[in-house]
Design a protein around this motif. Structure first.
Motif, PDB file in Angstrom:
ATOM      1  N   ARG A  39      79.612  50.204  11.449  1.00 34.25           N
ATOM      2  CA  ARG A  39      78.293  50.442  12.047  1.00 34.25           C
ATOM      3  C   ARG A  39      78.276  51.458  13.182  1.00 34.25           C
ATOM      4  NH1 ARG A  39      75.348  44.677  12.738  1.00 34.25           N
ATOM      5  NH2 ARG A  39      75.064  44.164  10.542  1.00 34.25           N
TER       6      ARG A  39
ATOM      7  N   LYS B 105      72.595  42.583  24.517  1.00 39.10           N
ATOM      8  CA  LYS B 105      71.217  43.110  24.474  1.00 39.10           C
ATOM      9  C   LYS B 105      70.214  42.135  25.114  1.00 39.10           C
ATOM     10  CE  LYS B 105      71.439  43.345  20.079  1.00 39.10           C
ATOM     11  NZ  LYS B 105      72.638  43.295  19.301  1.00 39.10           N
TER      12      LYS B 105
ATOM     13  N   ASP C 175      64.632  39.392  17.433  1.00 41.04           N
ATOM     14  CA  ASP C 175      65.077  38.151  16.765  1.00 41.04           C
ATOM     15  C   ASP C 175      64.178  36.975  17.162  1.00 41.04           C
ATOM     16  OD1 ASP C 175      67.205  39.270  15.419  1.00 41.04           O
ATOM     17  OD2 ASP C 175      68.733  38.612  16.840  1.00 41.04           O
TER      18      ASP C 175
ATOM     19  N   ARG D 286      65.577  41.652   6.796  1.00 44.51           N
ATOM     20  CA  ARG D 286      65.470  43.076   7.149  1.00 44.51           C
ATOM     21  C   ARG D 286      64.030  43.565   7.016  1.00 44.51           C
ATOM     22  NH1 ARG D 286      69.706  43.160  10.203  1.00 44.51           N
ATOM     23  NH2 ARG D 286      71.661  42.761   9.138  1.00 44.51           N
TER      24      ARG D 286
ATOM     25  N   ARG E 168      75.176  33.353  14.369  1.00 45.40           N
ATOM     26  CA  ARG E 168      75.119  34.647  13.687  1.00 45.40           C
ATOM     27  C   ARG E 168      75.551  34.513  12.235  1.00 45.40           C
ATOM     28  NH1 ARG E 168      75.212  35.306  19.409  1.00 45.40           N
ATOM     29  NH2 ARG E 168      74.254  37.290  19.899  1.00 45.40           N
TER      30      ARG E 168
HETATM   31  C1  S3P Z   1      72.459  40.756  13.037  1.00 46.48           C
HETATM   32  C2  S3P Z   1      72.386  40.535  14.396  1.00 46.48           C
HETATM   33  C3  S3P Z   1      71.644  39.409  14.976  1.00 46.48           C
HETATM   34  C4  S3P Z   1      70.519  38.958  14.049  1.00 46.48           C
HETATM   35  C5  S3P Z   1      71.049  38.699  12.676  1.00 46.48           C
HETATM   36  C6  S3P Z   1      71.730  39.918  12.046  1.00 46.48           C
HETATM   37  C7  S3P Z   1      73.269  41.895  12.530  1.00 46.48           C
HETATM   38  O1  S3P Z   1      71.100  39.761  16.235  1.00 46.48           O
HETATM   39  O2  S3P Z   1      69.492  39.918  14.001  1.00 46.48           O
HETATM   40  O3  S3P Z   1      71.956  37.638  12.782  1.00 46.48           O
HETATM   41  O4  S3P Z   1      73.155  42.260  11.348  1.00 46.48           O
HETATM   42  O5  S3P Z   1      74.043  42.470  13.332  1.00 46.48           O
HETATM   43  P1  S3P Z   1      71.994  39.926  17.575  1.00 46.48           P
HETATM   44  O6  S3P Z   1      72.541  41.309  17.564  1.00 46.48           O
HETATM   45  O7  S3P Z   1      71.001  39.745  18.661  1.00 46.48           O
HETATM   46  O8  S3P Z   1      73.035  38.896  17.544  1.00 46.48           O
END
Ligand code: S3P
Length: 177
Positions: A137, A14, A33, A57, A118
């Protein structure tokens, strides 16, 4: 609103695709993020560690609400968990065209190896663990997206062209209806 929103699992590209796409379509890029990290003055990992996932969240939902209030149109790369909340799915749809960058668990494994940023996926996560979380998901990503783009290939220009064409087609279809 006319934002182009990039969604998908961690490691689907992304941020990197978002950066190149924003040049191609001449729109600014916002990465939720990074925006949250800037506003909080700490990393996503630190937020998870200090205040927990639900707090993060909430920050994600606030970030989308602010984008709606600002009313700008840009390329928006959202965190991998953003579409999990129903409220966020509604906000994403109000913001613009939602694209799911779909990749295989093998691609994710390859891209996230040795990455310890992550909190929900250890850097040594196995293919089975990644497949399990992605499996939980996938349906949400698919059902939230207006457009699904396969993003396994390494050829960035080809992915960018696919996105641009699909967005244009989607916009033309919407105009007709
Ligand atoms: C998350 C993805 C992360 C970040 C956090 C949680 C998730 O972003 O928002 O660590 O729950 O999939 P990226 O998708 O940019 O890694």
């Amino acid at each position: 609103m006319n934002n182009i929103i990039l969604t998908g699992f961690m490691g689907c590209g992304k941020s990197s695709i978002g950066k190149k796409l924003s040049y191609k379509v001449q729109m600014t890029l916002l990465d939720t993020d990074k925006q949250i990290e800037k506003e909080q003055g700490r990393s996503v990992s630190e937020i998870f560690e200090q205040d927990g996932e639900e707090f993060f969240r909430d920050l994600e939902t606030e970030c989308l609400q602010k984008l709606l209030e600002e009313g700008t149109s840009q390329v928006v790369a959202v965190g991998g968990g953003m579409p999990l909340r129903e409220e966020n799915r509604r906000l994403l749809h109000r913001l613009g065209t939602v694209i799911y960058l779909k990749v295989s668990p093998e691609t994710i494994l390859e891209r996230l190896q040795n990455d310890n940023t992550r909190p929900l996926l250890r850097e040594d996560a196995s293919l089975a663990e990644i497949s399990h979380l992605l499996g939980q998901r996938e349906a949400v990503y698919e059902s939230t997206a207006h457009i699904v783009i396969s993003a396994d290939e390494k050829e960035m220009d080809s992915i960018l062209n696919k996105i641009k064409e699909a967005v244009e087609q989607y916009a033309a279809g919407n105009k007709r209806t």
